[in-house]
Design an enzyme around this catalytic site. Structure first.
Site, PDB file in Angstrom:
ATOM      1  N   ARG A  15     104.639-122.044  34.670  1.00  0.00           N
ATOM      2  CA  ARG A  15     105.893-122.764  34.423  1.00  0.00           C
ATOM      3  C   ARG A  15     106.950-122.118  35.311  1.00  0.00           C
ATOM      4  O   ARG A  15     107.464-121.058  34.988  1.00  0.00           O
ATOM      5  CB  ARG A  15     106.259-122.626  32.935  1.00  0.00           C
ATOM      6  CG  ARG A  15     107.393-123.518  32.466  1.00  0.00           C
ATOM      7  CD  ARG A  15     107.973-123.006  31.161  1.00  0.00           C
ATOM      8  NE  ARG A  15     108.842-121.882  31.405  1.00  0.00           N
ATOM      9  CZ  ARG A  15     109.059-120.873  30.552  1.00  0.00           C
ATOM     10  NH1 ARG A  15     108.437-120.828  29.395  1.00  0.00           N
ATOM     11  NH2 ARG A  15     109.887-119.903  30.863  1.00  0.00           N
ATOM     12  N   HIS A  26     111.930-122.553  30.051  1.00  0.00           N
ATOM     13  CA  HIS A  26     111.210-123.298  29.015  1.00  0.00           C
ATOM     14  C   HIS A  26     111.833-124.683  28.837  1.00  0.00           C
ATOM     15  O   HIS A  26     111.147-125.699  28.862  1.00  0.00           O
ATOM     16  CB  HIS A  26     111.244-122.520  27.695  1.00  0.00           C
ATOM     17  CG  HIS A  26     110.689-123.308  26.551  1.00  0.00           C
ATOM     18  ND1 HIS A  26     109.360-123.635  26.452  1.00  0.00           N
ATOM     19  CD2 HIS A  26     111.292-123.846  25.463  1.00  0.00           C
ATOM     20  CE1 HIS A  26     109.162-124.343  25.346  1.00  0.00           C
ATOM     21  NE2 HIS A  26     110.325-124.483  24.735  1.00  0.00           N
ATOM     22  N   TYR A  69     113.497-112.467  30.241  1.00  0.00           N
ATOM     23  CA  TYR A  69     112.205-111.956  29.792  1.00  0.00           C
ATOM     24  C   TYR A  69     111.120-111.906  30.874  1.00  0.00           C
ATOM     25  O   TYR A  69     109.997-111.498  30.590  1.00  0.00           O
ATOM     26  CB  TYR A  69     111.705-112.743  28.567  1.00  0.00           C
ATOM     27  CG  TYR A  69     111.633-114.257  28.788  1.00  0.00           C
ATOM     28  CD1 TYR A  69     110.560-114.834  29.445  1.00  0.00           C
ATOM     29  CD2 TYR A  69     112.645-115.088  28.313  1.00  0.00           C
ATOM     30  CE1 TYR A  69     110.488-116.196  29.632  1.00  0.00           C
ATOM     31  CE2 TYR A  69     112.587-116.462  28.497  1.00  0.00           C
ATOM     32  CZ  TYR A  69     111.513-117.018  29.153  1.00  0.00           C
ATOM     33  OH  TYR A  69     111.447-118.356  29.350  1.00  0.00           O
TER      34      TYR A  69
HETATM   35  C1  TPP Z   1     104.917-125.625  14.957  1.00  0.00           C
HETATM   36  C2  TPP Z   1     105.989-125.169  15.878  1.00  0.00           C
HETATM   37  N1  TPP Z   1     106.328-123.869  15.923  1.00  0.00           N
HETATM   38  C3  TPP Z   1     107.287-123.425  16.757  1.00  0.00           C
HETATM   39  C4  TPP Z   1     107.962-124.322  17.563  1.00  0.00           C
HETATM   40  C5  TPP Z   1     109.036-123.811  18.531  1.00  0.00           C
HETATM   41  N2  TPP Z   1     108.514-123.921  19.888  1.00  0.00           N
HETATM   42  C6  TPP Z   1     108.882-124.917  20.709  1.00  0.00           C
HETATM   43  S1  TPP Z   1     108.144-124.797  22.208  1.00  0.00           S
HETATM   44  C7  TPP Z   1     107.319-123.390  21.768  1.00  0.00           C
HETATM   45  C8  TPP Z   1     106.402-122.692  22.756  1.00  0.00           C
HETATM   46  C9  TPP Z   1     105.177-123.465  23.084  1.00  0.00           C
HETATM   47  O1  TPP Z   1     104.495-122.847  24.157  1.00  0.00           O
HETATM   48  P1  TPP Z   1     103.228-123.487  24.813  1.00  0.00           P
HETATM   49  O2  TPP Z   1     102.321-124.037  23.776  1.00  0.00           O
HETATM   50  O3  TPP Z   1     102.653-122.487  25.737  1.00  0.00           O
HETATM   51  O4  TPP Z   1     103.792-124.747  25.621  1.00  0.00           O
HETATM   52  P2  TPP Z   1     104.784-124.756  26.889  1.00  0.00           P
HETATM   53  O5  TPP Z   1     106.195-124.815  26.346  1.00  0.00           O
HETATM   54  O6  TPP Z   1     104.537-123.540  27.688  1.00  0.00           O
HETATM   55  O7  TPP Z   1     104.483-126.020  27.637  1.00  0.00           O
HETATM   56  C10 TPP Z   1     107.647-123.031  20.469  1.00  0.00           C
HETATM   57  C11 TPP Z   1     107.125-121.829  19.792  1.00  0.00           C
HETATM   58  C12 TPP Z   1     107.606-125.684  17.481  1.00  0.00           C
HETATM   59  N3  TPP Z   1     108.194-126.607  18.231  1.00  0.00           N
HETATM   60  N4  TPP Z   1     106.607-126.087  16.642  1.00  0.00           N
END
Ligand code: TPP
Ligand code: MG
Length: 336
Positions: A224, A228, A237
């Site tokens: 990425r 985010h 970070y």
């Molecule tokens: C069940 C849940 N827990 C926490 C969140 C908060 N949250 C939003 S994005 C994220 C990180 C997800 O990372 P990843 O699966 O690696 O996907 P990426 O954003 O890197 O595409 C989190 C923890 C959420 N949306 N849903």
């Protein structure tokens, strides 16, 4: 391959445009996809139109490839609609923000299709999830059901190294693809910035799904490159050195180098691609700023298919709240 390259460039251009629109106050939020173009678009290209795609929030490449255009790509991020497209028309479910939940939707869809149409039905469910999602209980449950019923499902994990500010190394001491094996799911780790490799492994997984061979887990190792979301500051970070090292593996530059060495991509083709990307960005911007604000109470519509007391109460509360603001003449509606 040239067509794939073109689409990757268009995706990057509209991704930048949407980021700019957010900075200018036209979008509430945008999750940039920069760096993941090969993982998303090369796999999307391997799918057949009957395959049903379930994604989280960053998979703008899947929407683009399935034909979503202009303002429809950003409606949700402007907060004016619950979805930018009809999921049934293009076989692409509405974006899912609850991490991992849509892997259950994908497996549920595949189970339903299998019950209704028999085990040899030719369509697969394809769930795009992140490295962080791999830590979710929902995903473990989805994999158990997919493996147990030999369902036509592809779990396409984009390991982009980060789950917001948590590095994948914290969530997985080993390779994510190894986890699939524990569920009895054939699993493969692929260079997610190598468009041709992504295309090849997705084709193989689909072949398995379409012929009754059950699920596959693909771990596409990518990065990425941006924050985010537009609400995040990744300099807090991660290091500039890390970002620079991955910039050298940029999936678009890599495909361009290959196509140039094959004599497929020349300056003229490059100009045509750049013009197409600019046109897509202009279409996105014009459509976005022209979107009308919805009637505020519409947010309660379609939450449930049938009347629901909680929703009705919340709607009434919000209506009273809105009435508390003065109108254009300075009058406030008094609720007796
Ligand atoms: C069940 C849940 N827990 C926490 C969140 C908060 N949250 C939003 S994005 C994220 C990180 C997800 O990372 P990843 O699966 O690696 O996907 P990426 O954003 O890197 O595409 C989190 C923890 C959420 N949306 N849903
Ligand atoms: Mg991630």
């Amino acid at each position: 391959m040239l067509d794939l390259y073109r689409e990757m460039r268009i995706l990057r251009r509209i991704d930048d445009e949407a980021t700019a629109l957010q900075r200018q106050g036209e979008l509430g939020l945008w999750p940039p996809v920069r760096g993941q173009e090969a993982a998303q678009l090369a796999s999307a290209r391997a799918l057949t139109p009957g395959d049903f795609v379930f994604t989280s929030y960053r998979e703008h490449g899947l929407a683009l490839h399935r034909g979503v255009r202009g303002a429809d790509l950003v409606k949700v991020w402007r907060g004016v609609a619950g979805t930018g497209w009809n999921p049934h028309e293009i076989r692409l479910a509405t974006q899912q923000v609850i991490i991992g939940a849509h892997t259950l939707h994908a497996v549920g869809w595949a189970l339903g299709e299998t019950i209704e149409r028999g085990e040899q039905h030719p369509d697969a469910a394809v769930a795009y999830l992140g490295d962080g999602a791999m830590s979710e209980g929902d995903v473990a449950e989805a994999m158990v059901f997919a493996a147990s019923f030999r369902l036509p499902v592809i779990f396409f994990c984009q390991n982009n190294q980060w789950a917001i500010s948590e590095p994948v190394t914290l969530q997985a001491p080993g390779e994510l693809a190894d986890r699939g094996l524990g569920f009895g799911i054939p699993s493969v780790r692929v260079d997610g910035n190598d468009a041709l490799a992504v295309y090849a492994v997705t084709r193989e997984a689909l072949e398995r799904a379409h012929t009754g061979g059950g699920p596959t887990l693909i771990e596409a190792v990518t990065y990425r490159m941006g924050p985010h979301t537009t609400a995040d500051d990744p300099t807090r970070y991660r290091t500039a050195e890390e970002v620079a090292a991955w910039a050298e593996r940029d999936p678009i530059d890599r495909l361009a180098a290959l196509l140039r060495s094959e004599g497929v991509l020349d300056d003229e083709a490059e100009r045509e691609v750049a013009a197409a990307a600019d046109a897509a960005a202009a279409e996105l911007r014009a459509g976005c700023v022209a979107l009308a604000d919805p009637e505020p109470l519409a947010v309660f519509d379609h939450v449930y298919a049938e009347p629901n007391r909680t929703i009705e109460r919340e709607r009434a509360e919000y209506q009273r709240y809105l009435a508390g603001f003065a109108d254009a003449n300075g009058f406030v509606e008094v609720d007796r």
